[in-house]
Design a protein around this motif. Structure first.
Motif, PDB file in Angstrom:
ATOM      1  N   UNK A 181      30.443  21.887 -31.662  1.00 54.05           N
ATOM      2  CA  UNK A 181      31.048  20.931 -32.443  1.00 54.05           C
ATOM      3  C   UNK A 181      31.996  21.881 -33.142  1.00 54.05           C
ATOM      4  N   UNK A 182      31.944  23.272 -33.805  1.00 56.06           N
ATOM      5  CA  UNK A 182      32.692  23.169 -34.576  1.00 56.06           C
ATOM      6  C   UNK A 182      33.785  23.717 -34.242  1.00 56.06           C
ATOM      7  N   UNK A 183      33.468  24.251 -32.945  1.00 55.47           N
ATOM      8  CA  UNK A 183      35.280  24.084 -32.299  1.00 55.47           C
ATOM      9  C   UNK A 183      36.147  22.627 -32.308  1.00 55.47           C
ATOM     10  N   UNK A 184      35.685  21.782 -31.976  1.00 55.08           N
ATOM     11  CA  UNK A 184      36.155  20.307 -32.054  1.00 55.08           C
ATOM     12  C   UNK A 184      36.457  19.945 -33.415  1.00 55.08           C
ATOM     13  N   UNK A 185      35.497  20.773 -34.893  1.00 54.97           N
ATOM     14  CA  UNK A 185      36.117  20.059 -35.952  1.00 54.97           C
ATOM     15  C   UNK A 185      37.310  20.664 -36.141  1.00 54.97           C
ATOM     16  N   UNK A 186      36.906  22.241 -35.632  1.00 56.19           N
ATOM     17  CA  UNK A 186      38.222  23.549 -36.032  1.00 56.19           C
ATOM     18  C   UNK A 186      39.637  22.871 -36.057  1.00 56.19           C
ATOM     19  N   UNK A 187      39.614  22.037 -34.616  1.00 56.72           N
ATOM     20  CA  UNK A 187      40.460  21.185 -33.756  1.00 56.72           C
ATOM     21  C   UNK A 187      41.535  20.275 -33.879  1.00 56.72           C
ATOM     22  N   UNK A 188      40.631  19.317 -35.226  1.00 57.89           N
ATOM     23  CA  UNK A 188      41.047  18.304 -36.110  1.00 57.89           C
ATOM     24  C   UNK A 188      42.580  18.956 -37.391  1.00 57.89           C
TER      25      UNK A 188
END
Length: 396
Positions: A181-188
């Motif tokens: 989820x950290x990586x998902x948020x980081x990609x926004x």
């Protein structure tokens, strides 16, 4: 730089689902291994009580932070904190001799992360999702979270049956979900909106936020309705295991079916609003909650397992529709610079009163048994009537 809004944002959709799946799976393992190791639920009660206190103070302060700092950085930092907490406590924990220290420490870390990540993520939605797409986006997001609540016990049960993981393994799984989820948020792609006013202090920011909300009856109505239905939702969740144990043979499978149908109702509610392209209206919230109250009255009068199963689905459906619509209405009615404080107040109302409701209805259920559902249904109808009358008088 001007913020670009779209009708959909996949990373913002998937991140809460992944972290919820990991957290629910961890709680499943935690409940099992702690009770197995200690022989009682006392440690679980202590952990939940400490978590409730942390969430209360987190909800009180999170709005100020979310409205004064970059929201993407807040949610990314919160997820990273959860990753580090899970991995550090997995290293600290001895699965063969479970003690309170690492579990309480992790609960504090995860609830601090949750208190800040959830309002920050919700406050980002109006800045990233178009007005026309918000209800659909919120509906799909809630549907995925309900799906996580169904999948986690099934996955956890399978892992326990195969004896693949101990509690440390569940901690590592939870940490992995937060990492994803950290990586998902980081990609926004997110840019903090430019603000004309200077940054306020904590006290001034809190007071300004509370005044802003109090001057808008629609927001106050949403907060009060949210607090009411969540207290009564917690009460319903208490009655279900009591009824199974005292009226329906104590079969754990029957209790599992009730929880599953409750979640399935939530998924159907999410699908309903995903397909509904009309703007959300407050009157629709009242209609759904009245239906929920009537269903509870039927189950309270007619003590039958199949009736209770059907009512669980109806209640989950109505609760999900209200929750999605309430979030969308909140996002639509609130200025972007106040969204963090608004969601902080909303979650504060929910988190502050739920434990009180659980405590009170724990005794009521022991006294009235299935009749508690009648009390819950009547309280919901009375509460809806009083809140609506107050709102009409305020705007009239």
């Amino acid at each position: 730089m001007e913020q670009t809004t779209k009708a959909f944002n996949l990373p913002l959709l998937l991140a809460p689902f992944v972290s919820r799946l990991g957290s629910t799976l961890y709680l499943f393992g935690l409940n099992w291994f702690v009770v197995q190791a200690t022989g009682n639920a006392a440690l679980l009660g202590i952990i939940q009580a400490i978590g409730g206190v942390v969430l209360f103070f987190g909800d009180l302060l999170c709005g100020v932070v979310v409205d004064n700092f970059n929201r993407k950085r807040i949610v990314v930092s919160a997820e990273l904190l959860s990753v580090i907490g899970c991995l550090a406590c997995a290293w600290w924990l001895d699965p063969q001799h479970i003690t309170a220290g690492p579990l309480i420490t992790l609960t504090v870390i995860l609830d601090v992360g949750l208190a800040f990540s959830l309002p920050a993520a919700k406050a980002m939605i109006p800045e990233l999702i178009t007005l026309a797409g918000r209800q659909r986006f919120n509906a799909v997001s809630n549907t995925l979270i309900d799906l996580a609540d169904i999948c986690a016990p099934l996955i956890g049960g399978a892992l326990l049956a195969m004896h693949w993981l101990d509690l440390r393994g569940f901690l590592v799984l939870n940490g992995s979900s937060f990492l994803l989820s950290f990586l998902f948020y980081l990609s926004i792609h997110y840019h903090q909106p430019v603000k004309d006013d200077s940054r306020l202090g904590v006290k001034e920011s809190l007071l300004t936020g509370w005044r802003y909300v109090w001057q808008r009856p629609g927001l106050v109505e949403t907060i009060v309705l949210g607090g009411l239905i969540n207290v009564l939702y917690a009460a319903v969740r208490l009655v279900l295991p009591y009824n199974v144990n005292h009226l329906y043979g104590g079969d754990s499978a029957r209790y599992s079916y009730l929880l599953m149908i409750l979640a399935v109702g939530g998924i159907l509610g999410g699908l309903r609003l995903t397909l509904d392209h009309r703007p959300p209206k407050r009157q629709q919230n009242y209609a759904d909650l009245i239906l929920a109250a009537v269903a509870l009255l039927v189950a309270g009068v007619w003590a039958n397992y199949w009736v209770l199963l059907a009512v669980s689905g109806v209640f989950g459906f109505c609760y999900s529709c209200f929750e999605i619509r309430a979030i969308t209405i909140t996002q639509d009615l609130t200025a972007p610079e106040f969204l963090g404080r608004m969601f902080g107040i909303l979650f504060l109302a929910i988190d502050a009163f739920q434990p009180v409701g659980s405590f009170v209805f724990g005794f009521v259920t022991d006294w009235l048994a299935n009749g508690t559902l009648i009390v819950i249904g009547l309280l919901l109808l009375m509460g809806l009537g009083l809140i609506n009358r107050w709102y009409q008088r305020l705007i009239g």
